[in-house]
Design a protein around this motif. Structure first.
Motif, PDB file in Angstrom:
ATOM      1  N   ILE A  46      30.373  14.247  16.015  1.00  0.00           N
ATOM      2  CA  ILE A  46      29.027  15.252  16.079  1.00  0.00           C
ATOM      3  C   ILE A  46      28.366  14.784  14.801  1.00  0.00           C
ATOM      4  O   ILE A  46      27.184  14.737  14.942  1.00  0.00           O
ATOM      5  N   ILE A  47      29.067  14.794  13.774  1.00  0.00           N
ATOM      6  CA  ILE A  47      28.209  14.125  12.452  1.00  0.00           C
ATOM      7  C   ILE A  47      27.530  13.032  12.418  1.00  0.00           C
ATOM      8  O   ILE A  47      26.370  12.914  12.379  1.00  0.00           O
ATOM      9  N   LEU A  48      28.380  11.846  13.176  1.00  0.00           N
ATOM     10  CA  LEU A  48      27.650  10.617  13.343  1.00  0.00           C
ATOM     11  C   LEU A  48      26.526  10.512  14.150  1.00  0.00           C
ATOM     12  O   LEU A  48      25.506  10.085  13.808  1.00  0.00           O
ATOM     13  N   TYR A  49      26.703  11.450  15.302  1.00  0.00           N
ATOM     14  CA  TYR A  49      25.745  11.288  16.204  1.00  0.00           C
ATOM     15  C   TYR A  49      24.467  12.126  15.754  1.00  0.00           C
ATOM     16  O   TYR A  49      23.395  11.774  15.895  1.00  0.00           O
ATOM     17  N   GLY A  50      24.879  13.324  15.286  1.00  0.00           N
ATOM     18  CA  GLY A  50      23.752  14.144  14.587  1.00  0.00           C
ATOM     19  C   GLY A  50      23.029  13.595  13.556  1.00  0.00           C
ATOM     20  O   GLY A  50      21.726  14.081  13.493  1.00  0.00           O
ATOM     21  N   THR A  51      23.461  13.086  12.590  1.00  0.00           N
ATOM     22  CA  THR A  51      22.831  12.480  11.699  1.00  0.00           C
ATOM     23  C   THR A  51      22.198  11.084  12.000  1.00  0.00           C
ATOM     24  O   THR A  51      21.521  10.473  11.099  1.00  0.00           O
ATOM     25  N   GLU A  52      22.464  10.708  13.217  1.00  0.00           N
ATOM     26  CA  GLU A  52      21.596   9.390  13.730  1.00  0.00           C
ATOM     27  C   GLU A  52      22.344   8.062  12.898  1.00  0.00           C
ATOM     28  O   GLU A  52      21.545   7.120  13.043  1.00  0.00           O
ATOM     29  N   VAL A  97      23.617  25.323  25.219  1.00  0.00           N
ATOM     30  CA  VAL A  97      22.429  24.552  25.476  1.00  0.00           C
ATOM     31  C   VAL A  97      21.634  25.151  26.979  1.00  0.00           C
ATOM     32  O   VAL A  97      20.477  24.375  26.929  1.00  0.00           O
ATOM     33  N   GLY A  98      21.816  25.899  27.449  1.00  0.00           N
ATOM     34  CA  GLY A  98      20.892  26.572  28.696  1.00  0.00           C
ATOM     35  C   GLY A  98      20.944  25.811  29.977  1.00  0.00           C
ATOM     36  O   GLY A  98      19.975  25.991  30.577  1.00  0.00           O
ATOM     37  N   HIS A 121      19.189  19.533  15.488  1.00  0.00           N
ATOM     38  CA  HIS A 121      18.331  20.280  15.770  1.00  0.00           C
ATOM     39  C   HIS A 121      18.886  21.887  15.913  1.00  0.00           C
ATOM     40  O   HIS A 121      18.838  22.222  17.139  1.00  0.00           O
ATOM     41  N   PRO A 122      19.276  22.649  15.008  1.00  0.00           N
ATOM     42  CA  PRO A 122      19.951  24.021  15.467  1.00  0.00           C
ATOM     43  C   PRO A 122      19.193  24.968  16.304  1.00  0.00           C
ATOM     44  O   PRO A 122      19.641  25.651  16.924  1.00  0.00           O
TER      45      PRO A 122
END
Length: 128
Positions: A46-52, A97-98, A121-122
């Motif tokens: 999640i960190i690697l993907y989230g920080t791009e 996520v809806g 993007h919280p």
């Protein structure tokens, strides 16, 4: 291992306390138990993907494997296992996520992508 500057970027992001806390909270919101080995790998992903820093799943597994001294297949297996053991993950992730997801929809790439987006993007989390 990749060149030292790239490795340093990965290690810095993975060791950042606020990144770690955010990623671990996201995994717990989805019902992933913290006592499973794969939960730490999922947080790393999640960190690697989230920080791009890395958005390719095979590459994410490879990087986590290199950092943790594991084969990428072992990382993928551990993450998949942690996700499969999460009680009510489809419903919980759907609420975040809806989008209505079924248990058949759930796989590691989908979970990493959705939680990585929320990490980045919280405001995308509907019921965080």
């Amino acid at each position: 291992m990749e060149n030292n500057s790239r490795l340093s970027e990965y290690l810095t992001a993975l060791a950042d306390p606020s990144f770690r806390l955010t990623a671990e909270k996201l995994t717990m919101k989805c019902g992933v138990r913290a006592d499973l080995k794969g939960s730490k790998g999922l947080a790393d992903a999640i960190i690697l993907y989230g920080t791009e820093l890395c958005t390719g799943f095979c590459e994410i597994y490879r990087i986590i494997g290199e950092v943790r001294g594991l084969k990428s297949k072992s990382v993928m297996r551990e993450i998949s296992y942690a996700i499969s053991q999460a009680f009510g993950i489809a419903e919980r992730l759907s609420n975040l996520v809806g989008v209505t997801l079924s248990n058949n929809d759930i796989h590691s790439g989908l979970v990493i992508a959705y939680l990585g987006r929320i990490f980045r993007h919280p405001d995308l989390a509907l019921y965080a």
